[in-house]
Design an enzyme around this catalytic site. Structure first.
Site, short mmCIF file in Angstrom:
data_model
loop_
_atom_site.label_atom_id
_atom_site.label_comp_id
_atom_site.label_asym_id
_atom_site.label_seq_id
_atom_site.Cartn_x
_atom_site.Cartn_y
_atom_site.Cartn_z
N ARG A 99 30.37 39.66 41.06
CA ARG A 99 31.01 38.32 41.08
C ARG A 99 29.86 37.32 41.03
O ARG A 99 29.06 37.21 41.98
CB ARG A 99 31.83 38.14 42.35
CG ARG A 99 32.25 36.69 42.55
CD ARG A 99 33.31 36.49 43.61
NE ARG A 99 34.61 36.92 43.12
CZ ARG A 99 35.77 36.51 43.64
NH1 ARG A 99 35.80 35.65 44.63
NH2 ARG A 99 36.91 36.94 43.13
N HIS A 126 38.19 35.90 34.87
CA HIS A 126 38.55 36.71 36.04
C HIS A 126 39.52 37.82 35.59
O HIS A 126 40.69 37.83 35.95
CB HIS A 126 39.20 35.81 37.09
CG HIS A 126 39.29 36.40 38.46
ND1 HIS A 126 38.74 37.62 38.79
CD2 HIS A 126 39.90 35.94 39.59
CE1 HIS A 126 38.98 37.87 40.07
NE2 HIS A 126 39.69 36.88 40.58
N GLN A 129 41.79 40.02 38.01
CA GLN A 129 42.95 39.30 38.55
C GLN A 129 44.16 39.45 37.61
O GLN A 129 45.28 39.68 38.05
CB GLN A 129 42.58 37.81 38.68
CG GLN A 129 43.71 36.94 39.18
CD GLN A 129 44.01 37.16 40.65
OE1 GLN A 129 43.11 37.19 41.46
NE2 GLN A 129 45.28 37.35 40.98
N ASP A 218 46.54 27.58 40.56
CA ASP A 218 45.27 27.97 41.20
C ASP A 218 44.68 26.69 41.77
O ASP A 218 45.13 25.57 41.45
CB ASP A 218 44.36 28.62 40.13
CG ASP A 218 43.04 29.15 40.70
OD1 ASP A 218 42.90 29.25 41.94
OD2 ASP A 218 42.13 29.46 39.89
N ARG A 286 45.99 43.88 43.61
CA ARG A 286 44.57 43.87 43.25
C ARG A 286 43.94 45.23 43.58
O ARG A 286 43.13 45.75 42.81
CB ARG A 286 43.82 42.76 44.02
CG ARG A 286 44.22 41.33 43.64
CD ARG A 286 43.80 40.95 42.24
NE ARG A 286 42.39 41.15 41.99
CZ ARG A 286 41.42 40.32 42.38
NH1 ARG A 286 41.71 39.21 43.00
NH2 ARG A 286 40.15 40.58 42.10
N1 CP Z 1 41.98 36.03 43.88
C1 CP Z 1 40.74 36.34 44.26
O1 CP Z 1 39.90 36.77 43.47
O2 CP Z 1 40.50 36.14 45.58
P1 CP Z 1 39.07 36.17 46.29
O3 CP Z 1 38.28 35.02 45.73
O4 CP Z 1 39.36 36.01 47.75
O5 CP Z 1 38.42 37.48 45.97
N1 NVA Z 2 39.49 29.54 39.99
C1 NVA Z 2 39.18 30.08 41.29
C2 NVA Z 2 39.68 31.48 41.38
C3 NVA Z 2 39.48 32.13 42.73
C4 NVA Z 2 39.98 33.53 42.77
C5 NVA Z 2 37.68 30.03 41.52
O1 NVA Z 2 36.94 30.39 40.60
O2 NVA Z 2 37.24 29.62 42.59
#
Ligand code: CP
Ligand code: NVA
Length: 318
Positions: A99, A126, A129, A218, A286
């Site tokens: 990440r 992502h 997801q 989101d 997930r």
């Molecule tokens: N949706 C998601 O990726 O959540 P986190 O940022 O908590 O991993």
């Molecule tokens: N768009 C958000 C998604 C979190 C899972 C971010 O990147 O913070």
């Protein structure tokens, strides 16, 4: 040849369908252990709850050992070059889950790693997801050809991955976003050009959600954009998913959110805690989807075989 999971755009429709099938298999068969005796590096530059927990638990359930490596701990690009991290971690582990902020760093990691690399979110996309999200749509009977998915809010990394999945399954995808918050233009143009799905970008959320099967939102300010938070709150003020907005969608429309949510900003508590909300099914899935991605990559990498054909679910319900 090792295979990575960096973007849904790298998959064929059949490979995506196989991932959904494998997610089903793993949800109901907890005894598959392709990671027995193996370690998986989880490199996280950004915070996480769902992704970290689902990968850590997923690796353990698949028989492996997860090693969490924070940015403070390893300092990619500060203490050490991403390419050197990739080289070293490849010699000691069997897979890398990353990440990161900059998608280019993910690509650099993948280029230099000799083990599979999984995109666990970057500023650009992502994909993990969206595998779980599409699986959850199907679980709730909403994955039909041309299903109308309306994303209300920022054209961010989650939207970019929705656009990539639009190349793999036929949806009617609508983004309702203020001007200036459109998704990545290359990803958008490519998805439109493929012509598998109908894709619209409009700025009126009330027009967008009419007859929606799924309303998705989101946060307005993603990780790394905190300095823009006040401006974003102003720009997205009319884009809250509340009961009034949701009432314009189909009566059996489901509400989705990748989480974490900023309640009373992009969504009201009434909606996210309401009966149309399936956000915790999404979050739970997930785990199963992450395991499917890892099994698929180990299968490709090590020639493991035989998990696939037991369930023959089709992606789309007709
Ligand atoms: N949706 C998601 O990726 O959540 P986190 O940022 O908590 O991993
Ligand atoms: N768009 C958000 C998604 C979190 C899972 C971010 O990147 O913070």
């Amino acid at each position: 040849m090792k295979k990575d999971f960096l973007s849904l755009a790298d998959l064929t429709a059949a490979e995506f369908e196989e991932l959904l099938t494998l997610t089903d298999v793993l949800k109901t068969s907890p005894h598959i252990r392709p990671l027995a005796g193996k370690s998986v590096a989880l490199i996280f530059q950004k915070p996480s709850l769902r992704t970290r927990v689902s990968f850590e638990v997923g690796v353990v359930e698949l028989g492996g050992h997860p090693i969490f490596l924070s940015q403070e701990g390893i300092g990619i690009g500060v203490r050490e070059k991403a390419s050197d991290v990739a080289e070293l971690v490849s010699r000691m582990t069997s897979m890398i889950v990353a990440r990161l902020y900059d998608h280019a760093v993910l690509l650099e990691l993948a280029r230099h790693a000799t083990v599979p690399v999984i995109n666990a979110l970057t500023d650009l996309s992502h994909p993990c997801q969206i595998v779980a999200d599409v699986y959850t749509m199907r679980q709730h009977g909403k994955l039909k050809p041309g299903a109308k998915v309306v994303f209300v809010g920022d054209g961010n990394n989650v939207v970019n991955s929705w656009l990539e999945v639009c190349e793999l399954i036929p949806l009617h995808f609508v983004l309702a976003a203020p001007k200036g918050y459109e998704p990545n233009p290359d990803i958008l143009n490519r998805a439109k050009k493929r012509g598998v799905s109908v894709i619209e970008i409009i700025d009126d959320p009330y027009a967008a959600v009419r007859d929606a099967d799924v309303v998705y939102t989101d946060v307005w300010t993603s990780m790394g954009q905190e300095a823009e938070s006040e401006r974003r709150k102003r720009d997205f003020a009319g884009y809250q998913v509340n009961v009034q907005l949701l009432s314009l969608a189909k009566p059996d429309c489901i509400f989705m959110h990748c989480l974490p949510a900023h309640r009373e900003e992009e969504v009201t508590s009434e909606v996210i805690d309401g009966k149309q909300s399936i956000v915790f099914d999404q979050a739970e899935n997930r785990l199963h989807a992450q395991k499917a991605i890892m099994v698929k990559l180990m299968e490709e990498y090590n020639g493991l075989d035989g998990y696939r054909s037991r369930h023959s679910a089709e992606v789309m319900e007709h």
